[in-house]
Design an enzyme around this catalytic site. Sequence first.
Site, short mmCIF file in Angstrom:
data_model
loop_
_atom_site.label_atom_id
_atom_site.label_comp_id
_atom_site.label_asym_id
_atom_site.label_seq_id
_atom_site.Cartn_x
_atom_site.Cartn_y
_atom_site.Cartn_z
N SER A 1 -21.53 -12.47 24.19
CA SER A 1 -19.92 -12.84 24.48
C SER A 1 -19.68 -12.94 25.72
O SER A 1 -19.61 -11.76 26.45
CB SER A 1 -19.24 -11.94 23.50
OG SER A 1 -17.62 -12.21 23.70
N GLU B 1 -6.20 5.26 13.37
CA GLU B 1 -6.97 4.44 14.19
C GLU B 1 -7.71 4.73 15.34
O GLU B 1 -8.84 4.25 15.96
CB GLU B 1 -6.19 2.81 14.39
CG GLU B 1 -5.43 2.92 15.62
CD GLU B 1 -3.97 3.38 15.19
OE1 GLU B 1 -3.19 3.21 16.19
OE2 GLU B 1 -3.82 3.69 14.01
N ARG C 1 0.96 -1.18 -0.05
CA ARG C 1 0.16 -0.05 0.01
C ARG C 1 1.18 1.24 0.01
O ARG C 1 2.09 1.18 0.18
CB ARG C 1 -0.81 0.06 1.31
CG ARG C 1 -1.91 -1.13 1.34
CD ARG C 1 -2.81 -1.15 2.43
NE ARG C 1 -1.98 -1.74 3.57
CZ ARG C 1 -2.51 -1.85 4.82
NH1 ARG C 1 -3.76 -1.41 5.25
NH2 ARG C 1 -1.82 -2.36 5.75
N VAL D 1 -12.01 -8.42 17.57
CA VAL D 1 -12.61 -7.38 18.98
C VAL D 1 -11.61 -6.26 18.91
O VAL D 1 -10.46 -6.33 18.54
CB VAL D 1 -12.10 -8.40 20.26
CG1 VAL D 1 -12.37 -7.41 21.57
CG2 VAL D 1 -13.12 -9.67 20.42
N HIS E 1 -1.04 2.05 15.98
CA HIS E 1 -1.40 0.84 16.95
C HIS E 1 -0.25 0.77 18.00
O HIS E 1 0.15 -0.54 18.24
CB HIS E 1 -1.33 -0.54 16.02
CG HIS E 1 -2.41 -0.59 14.94
ND1 HIS E 1 -3.77 -0.77 15.23
CD2 HIS E 1 -2.40 -0.36 13.59
CE1 HIS E 1 -4.52 -0.89 14.16
NE2 HIS E 1 -3.68 -0.57 13.16
N VAL F 1 -15.34 -5.31 11.24
CA VAL F 1 -14.44 -6.46 10.81
C VAL F 1 -15.26 -7.86 10.73
O VAL F 1 -15.33 -8.64 9.97
CB VAL F 1 -13.15 -6.62 11.80
CG1 VAL F 1 -12.42 -7.99 11.64
CG2 VAL F 1 -12.26 -5.60 11.55
N ARG G 1 0.45 -14.05 17.55
CA ARG G 1 1.61 -13.44 17.44
C ARG G 1 1.78 -12.89 16.24
O ARG G 1 1.22 -13.73 15.25
CB ARG G 1 2.93 -14.25 17.77
CG ARG G 1 3.33 -15.52 17.02
CD ARG G 1 4.65 -15.98 17.48
NE ARG G 1 4.98 -17.52 16.70
CZ ARG G 1 5.07 -17.70 15.41
NH1 ARG G 1 5.37 -16.70 14.82
NH2 ARG G 1 5.20 -18.84 15.09
N TYR H 1 -1.23 4.83 10.40
CA TYR H 1 -1.63 3.76 11.58
C TYR H 1 -0.34 3.66 12.21
O TYR H 1 0.75 3.42 11.88
CB TYR H 1 -2.11 2.38 10.70
CG TYR H 1 -3.44 2.34 10.16
CD1 TYR H 1 -4.59 2.76 10.68
CD2 TYR H 1 -3.50 2.17 8.65
CE1 TYR H 1 -5.95 2.62 10.21
CE2 TYR H 1 -4.83 1.99 8.07
CZ TYR H 1 -6.04 2.22 8.74
OH TYR H 1 -7.16 2.33 8.31
N ASP I 1 -2.83 -6.52 15.26
CA ASP I 1 -2.07 -5.62 15.40
C ASP I 1 -2.56 -4.49 16.79
O ASP I 1 -1.59 -3.68 17.10
CB ASP I 1 -2.39 -4.39 14.27
CG ASP I 1 -3.72 -4.47 13.89
OD1 ASP I 1 -4.57 -4.79 14.80
OD2 ASP I 1 -3.98 -3.90 12.85
N LYS J 1 1.72 2.41 7.41
CA LYS J 1 1.83 1.42 8.50
C LYS J 1 2.71 2.14 9.41
O LYS J 1 3.43 3.25 8.99
CB LYS J 1 2.37 0.21 8.22
CG LYS J 1 1.51 -0.80 7.63
CD LYS J 1 0.40 -1.15 8.26
CE LYS J 1 0.63 -1.90 9.57
NZ LYS J 1 -0.54 -2.13 10.35
#
Length: 368
Positions: free
Chosen positions: A219, A117, A15, A238, A95, A178, A279, A93, A270, A74
């Site tokens: 849940s 995000e 990207r 989640v 994270h 998602v 992982r 992004y 992420d 990223k």
Amino acid sequence: MLIGVPKEIKVAENRVGMVPAGVQTLVDQGHDVMIETTAGVGAGIPDAAYEAVGARIVANADQAWDAEMVIKVKEPVQPEWHRMKSGQTLYTYLHLAADAPLTEELMNKGIQSVAYETVQLDDGSLPLLRPMSEVAGRLSAQEAAISLEKAHGGKGLLMGGVPGTRQAEVMVLGGGIVGLAGARIAMGLGARVTVLDIDPDRMSYIDEVFGGRIQTLYSNAYNINTMLPKVDVVIGAVLIPGAKAPHLISKQQIEEQMTEGSVIVDVAVDQGGCVETCRPTTHEDPTFTVGGVVHYCVANMPGAVAQTSTYALTATTLRYASALANHGLVAAAKADPCLAKGINVLNGHCVYEPVARATGVPYTPLAL
């Protein structure tokens, strides 16, 4: 403003942070945009397309990073850290909740970091995360179907089966963007799908839209434990905005309750993952096995469909990029509280509380 768009160097990340339409908008507003050569090739955008709308093509990453604002896709990986400069605005992004070393580096360097995000609208939605969540969600079901194949370590089970055989059982943890995207594709492939969520309104919406073809459950630990021995696929979807994802499935549960050849696709990787054994993996080596269960945990799933992802992402990020370029970070954030929520690190301080809590760095309220 001098704006740089470097080529992404994360493994198999094709990207790019801007497309020609976005470049033209910023150039028309009087800004100088530098694109590192071949940065857009992986998304099907040649250098000439950028030059045609007024961008400057620069020969290397050092030049692309030598800017007042850097726009990426990223988070900066370690080989890029030395290029970051004090006072520079980084728009990408990040994270950070799952990356304490990067958080500390951004603080030490005095970077003004805006994380896609965590930009959040008044209704709680995350407009810059949504397009990639749609992509990752749809990919999650596709990758699960592939991982179920015997050659990829799975049970040798066709997601939708054929007449006279059973369909795959798919459990989706989280009914947000998602989860719903993954559930929709899994259902389309013929699987039996159950979505677990904690929001009764969201479950009512899913039931109404799909007419009961997707089952919903609250849940909680009991329902997850009850379902695990039966499911062939778990899709982890989640999200707690900007924070680490909670572990809803433990290593012990995987080893004792899930059947061999089952598949876990943890889209929340992420943000630390919602499965204890998760992982980060790469597109070049996407899976590993724990307790006989195949784990697909690629941290940049949308990079697999770079052209679709790039155009979907940049259509939403441009608005805020323009505000940052036209007014500077502080003025733009004061004018738009939604953008202000995207600021994670500012002038050596972590100003986003969930990141500070997850990484253990000191928290400073943005207002200060």
